[in-house]
Design a protein around this motif. Structure first.
Motif, mmCIF file in Angstrom:
data_model
loop_
_atom_site.group_PDB
_atom_site.id
_atom_site.type_symbol
_atom_site.label_atom_id
_atom_site.label_comp_id
_atom_site.label_asym_id
_atom_site.label_seq_id
_atom_site.Cartn_x
_atom_site.Cartn_y
_atom_site.Cartn_z
ATOM 1 N N ASP A 26 0.957 -1.158 -0.096
ATOM 2 C CA ASP A 26 -0.005 -0.066 -0.055
ATOM 3 C C ASP A 26 0.831 1.158 -0.199
ATOM 4 O OD1 ASP A 26 -2.459 -1.795 0.306
ATOM 5 O OD2 ASP A 26 -1.949 -1.820 2.442
ATOM 6 N N LEU A 27 1.801 1.245 0.340
ATOM 7 C CA LEU A 27 2.984 2.396 0.807
ATOM 8 C C LEU A 27 4.371 1.802 1.009
ATOM 9 C CD1 LEU A 27 3.253 5.358 1.881
ATOM 10 C CD2 LEU A 27 2.901 4.493 4.005
ATOM 11 N N ILE A 28 5.236 2.760 0.305
ATOM 12 C CA ILE A 28 6.708 2.431 0.480
ATOM 13 C C ILE A 28 7.514 3.748 0.664
ATOM 14 C CG2 ILE A 28 7.162 2.746 -2.044
ATOM 15 C CD1 ILE A 28 9.437 0.342 -1.361
ATOM 16 N N ILE A 29 8.092 3.815 1.781
ATOM 17 C CA ILE A 29 9.044 4.848 2.166
ATOM 18 C C ILE A 29 10.310 4.769 1.619
ATOM 19 C CG2 ILE A 29 9.519 6.285 4.170
ATOM 20 C CD1 ILE A 29 7.415 5.156 5.614
ATOM 21 N N ILE A 48 4.844 -1.263 3.259
ATOM 22 C CA ILE A 48 3.867 -1.466 4.151
ATOM 23 C C ILE A 48 2.628 -1.993 3.476
ATOM 24 C CG2 ILE A 48 2.423 -0.131 5.753
ATOM 25 C CD1 ILE A 48 4.707 1.732 6.278
ATOM 26 N N LYS A 49 2.052 -2.789 3.968
ATOM 27 C CA LYS A 49 0.666 -3.552 3.270
ATOM 28 C C LYS A 49 -0.221 -3.691 4.649
ATOM 29 C CE LYS A 49 -1.677 -6.709 0.429
ATOM 30 N NZ LYS A 49 -2.217 -5.467 -0.548
ATOM 31 N N ASP A 50 -1.462 -3.156 4.559
ATOM 32 C CA ASP A 50 -2.524 -3.055 5.522
ATOM 33 C C ASP A 50 -1.736 -2.648 6.811
ATOM 34 O OD1 ASP A 50 -4.396 -4.266 3.783
ATOM 35 O OD2 ASP A 50 -3.442 -6.429 4.217
ATOM 36 N N ASP A 51 -1.569 -3.416 7.907
ATOM 37 C CA ASP A 51 -1.129 -2.899 9.071
ATOM 38 C C ASP A 51 0.216 -3.394 9.396
ATOM 39 O OD1 ASP A 51 -1.556 -5.540 9.807
ATOM 40 O OD2 ASP A 51 -2.848 -4.959 11.575
ATOM 41 N N ARG A 52 0.996 -3.865 8.436
ATOM 42 C CA ARG A 52 2.087 -4.708 8.460
ATOM 43 C C ARG A 52 3.302 -4.185 7.628
ATOM 44 N NH1 ARG A 52 2.190 -8.295 13.170
ATOM 45 N NH2 ARG A 52 -0.173 -8.656 13.464
ATOM 46 N N THR A 62 9.828 -3.566 -4.574
ATOM 47 C CA THR A 62 8.595 -3.642 -4.080
ATOM 48 C C THR A 62 7.709 -2.485 -4.863
ATOM 49 O OG1 THR A 62 9.498 -4.514 -2.082
ATOM 50 C CG2 THR A 62 6.824 -3.993 -2.385
ATOM 51 N N ALA A 63 6.681 -2.743 -5.595
ATOM 52 C CA ALA A 63 5.793 -1.813 -5.917
ATOM 53 C C ALA A 63 4.844 -1.517 -4.923
ATOM 54 C CB ALA A 63 5.009 -2.333 -7.274
ATOM 55 N N ALA A 64 4.222 -0.334 -4.870
ATOM 56 C CA ALA A 64 3.328 0.334 -3.984
ATOM 57 C C ALA A 64 2.416 1.175 -4.518
ATOM 58 C CB ALA A 64 4.117 0.840 -2.720
ATOM 59 N N THR A 65 1.246 1.424 -3.999
ATOM 60 C CA THR A 65 0.265 2.355 -4.520
ATOM 61 C C THR A 65 0.638 3.576 -4.151
ATOM 62 O OG1 THR A 65 -1.584 0.492 -3.788
ATOM 63 C CG2 THR A 65 -2.226 2.899 -4.082
ATOM 64 N N ARG A 66 1.082 3.812 -3.085
ATOM 65 C CA ARG A 66 1.896 5.006 -2.906
ATOM 66 C C ARG A 66 3.227 5.109 -2.413
ATOM 67 N NH1 ARG A 66 0.299 9.812 1.950
ATOM 68 N NH2 ARG A 66 1.645 11.201 1.249
#
Length: 520
Positions: A26-29, A48-52, A62-66
């Protein structure tokens, strides 16, 4: 064979050739200096995906939505504050208050409540609250000795009867079985101060048998009663008698009589640790403590029976000489009336010396006049920088805020520790600051899946600018938010984005699981 247009479109849609890969996070920093909480820093990414957290490392594919660009930033585990007074804020009817902006804007994602013996005996209710009142950060709660003693004995200066002790022990057991992490005490404060060590040990044993922790505002941080060294001896004795982990909250050498004693206290704790007592401490990075006028000045004997009894003593001529003499001595220990800053009410922002001048009276008379109306919150300048630094350097000392209204430690503790003691004064390293504000706390208190940036852990993350992260709150303006935090993630949800609150309340209650077989 000819294929229909619809079928061709369907096949092409499922083909990966030339198409962007489907997001797996969902998110990558990306591109920050990552401090995992348990390793040397590196330039890399956190996915990060969901709460983990699903991946941590350099140059993740890793690809991510944001994607959040963290170049030039520090990426660390969300900070954990093991001593706060945030319980009323977390239970507030106001959704904004329940976010705890003061904490989120410093990168704090988990807080402990119920400290100083103030934890509710209805632990189940406290932990269930977020289901109907969402909160901004995770929290852990203690069951409190003060609350228990008030409920069973009241404000009297006496020992419990055997039946009363059994009732106290039953309330500790109930709190532990409902999810409290342990027993907290505030042995400096009446009526807890009226207890003897054997009563505290008896109650602590109930928490110990259920895998709990003992946390204490020790009996004396100064020279009010038993003295700082003896108070440390007492908590060591509690740890030795119960076998449980024991924790000294906001460790300090408070007042002119004990300033300079930090090395001796450190040696005492190190010796206990070497002898097998699992004792740690936490500390806030301020030279002023925060309490109330009564706690600062009024002797314990005059607090017996509570506020009404105290006011009656103020009006008893036969007690005036002793009462004023004892209050004058306590004021001396704190450094005099020019070191006591009142932070609420009509005289907010004024020192007791200034209030006395305004009232055209002496400081003790001014204090009594204020207490008759309300026991005002007070900031007391009473610690030396040498002692603060000595405690801070110890590997067993974590970061806490002791967050309570009227003191800048609510809005600035973690940011101040970084800016003053890491950057400016170089007392500790950046890695030490991060780990003693996150992973060291999580590991010692057994917060599974928290405090480290590693695959499978809960996604509690702070991203801050090492050039600008600092406290803005001061003793005169205590509610200014910290600067420099760019992003805060709580359980995978972005709670602070580009330095501003998102309004999303993703915090959770974190119940402690008691030792099996010790609860109904």
């Amino acid at each position: 064979m000819k294929l229909g247009a619809a079928l061709i479109a369907t096949l092409l849609a499922g083909c990966s050739i030339g198409a962007a890969p489907a997001p797996v996070a969902d998110l990558i920093i990306r591109g920050g200096t990552v401090y995992t909480g348990d390793a040397a820093p590196f330039t890399g990414d956190v996915a990060i995906k969901d709460d983990r957290i699903v991946a941590v490392g350099p140059n993740l594919t890793t690809a991510a939505t944001r994607t959040i660009d963290a170049k030039g930033m520090i990426v660390a585990p969300g900070f954990i504050d093991p001593h706060t007074h945030a319980g009323p804020w977390l239970a507030s009817a106001d959704p904004q208050t329940r976010l705890i902006p003061a904490f989120l804007l410093q990168g704090v994602t988990t807080a402990f409540i119920g400290n100083d013996g103030g934890g509710s005996t209805d632990v189940a209710k406290v932990l269930a609250s977020p289901a109907t009142k969402p909160v901004g950060l995770n929290f852990v709660t203690y069951v409190g000795f003060g609350t228990i003693r008030e409920a069973v004995i009241g404000s009297a200066n006496r020992a419990p009867t055997p039946a009363e002790l059994d009732r106290e022990k039953a309330l500790v057991a109930k709190g532990m079985c409902e999810g409290a992490i342990g027993l907290s005490t505030g042995l400096f404060y009446a009526p807890q101060s009226f207890s003897k060590t054997d009563e505290v040990i008896a109650l602590s044993a109930e928490a110990a048998k259920r895998g709990g922790y003992y946390d204490s505002h020790i009996r004396d941080e100064s020279s009010y009663t038993v003295g700082l060294a003896a108070a440390i001896d007492e908590i060591i004795a509690i740890g030795r008698a119960t076998g449980m982990p024991v924790h000294v909250s906001h460790i300090k050498a408070l007042g002119v009589d004990v300033q300079g004693q930090a090395p001796a206290i450190i040696a005492k704790i190190d010796a206990a640790r070497a002898a097998g007592v699992n004792i740690t401490a936490s500390q806030y990075p301020w030279s002023a403590s925060g309490t109330s006028l009564v706690a600062s000045l009024v002797p314990l004997w005059a607090q017996d029976g509570g506020t009404a009894a105290l006011i009656k003593r103020f009006d008893t001529p036969a007690l005036q000489t002793k009462l004023r003499a004892d209050m004058t001595e306590n004021m001396r220990k704190r450094g005099g009336p020019a070191t006591l800053l009142v932070t609420e009410g009509q005289y907010r922002g004024k020192y007791l010396s200034q209030i006395a001048t305004a009232m055209k009276t002496d400081p003790i008379s001014a204090a009594i006049a204020l207490i008759r109306v309300h026991d005002s919150a007070t900031v007391s300048f009473n610690m030396s920088e040498a002692d603060i630094a000595a405690f801070m350097r110890q590997p067993w000392v974590m970061t806490d805020s002791d967050a309570s209204g009227g003191h800048p430690r609510v809005w600035g503790t973690f940011a101040r520790k970084y800016a003053k003691y890491v950057v400016a004064d170089k007392v500790i390293s950046l890695r030490d600051f991060i780990e003693r504000s996150s992973s060291v706390t999580a590991k010692w208190f057994g917060l599974a899946g928290r405090g480290e940036l590693k695959t499978g852990n809960f996604a509690d993350v702070v991203v801050f600018d090492p050039k600008t992260y600092a406290a803005r709150a001061t003793y005169e303006q205590a509610t200014l938010p910290a600067a420099g935090v760019r992003t805060v993630v709580v359980n995978g949800v972005v709670a602070v984005d580009k330095g501003a609150l998102t309004g999303k309340a993703a915090g959770r209650a974190l119940p402690h699981v008691p030792t099996r077989g010790t609860c109904p």
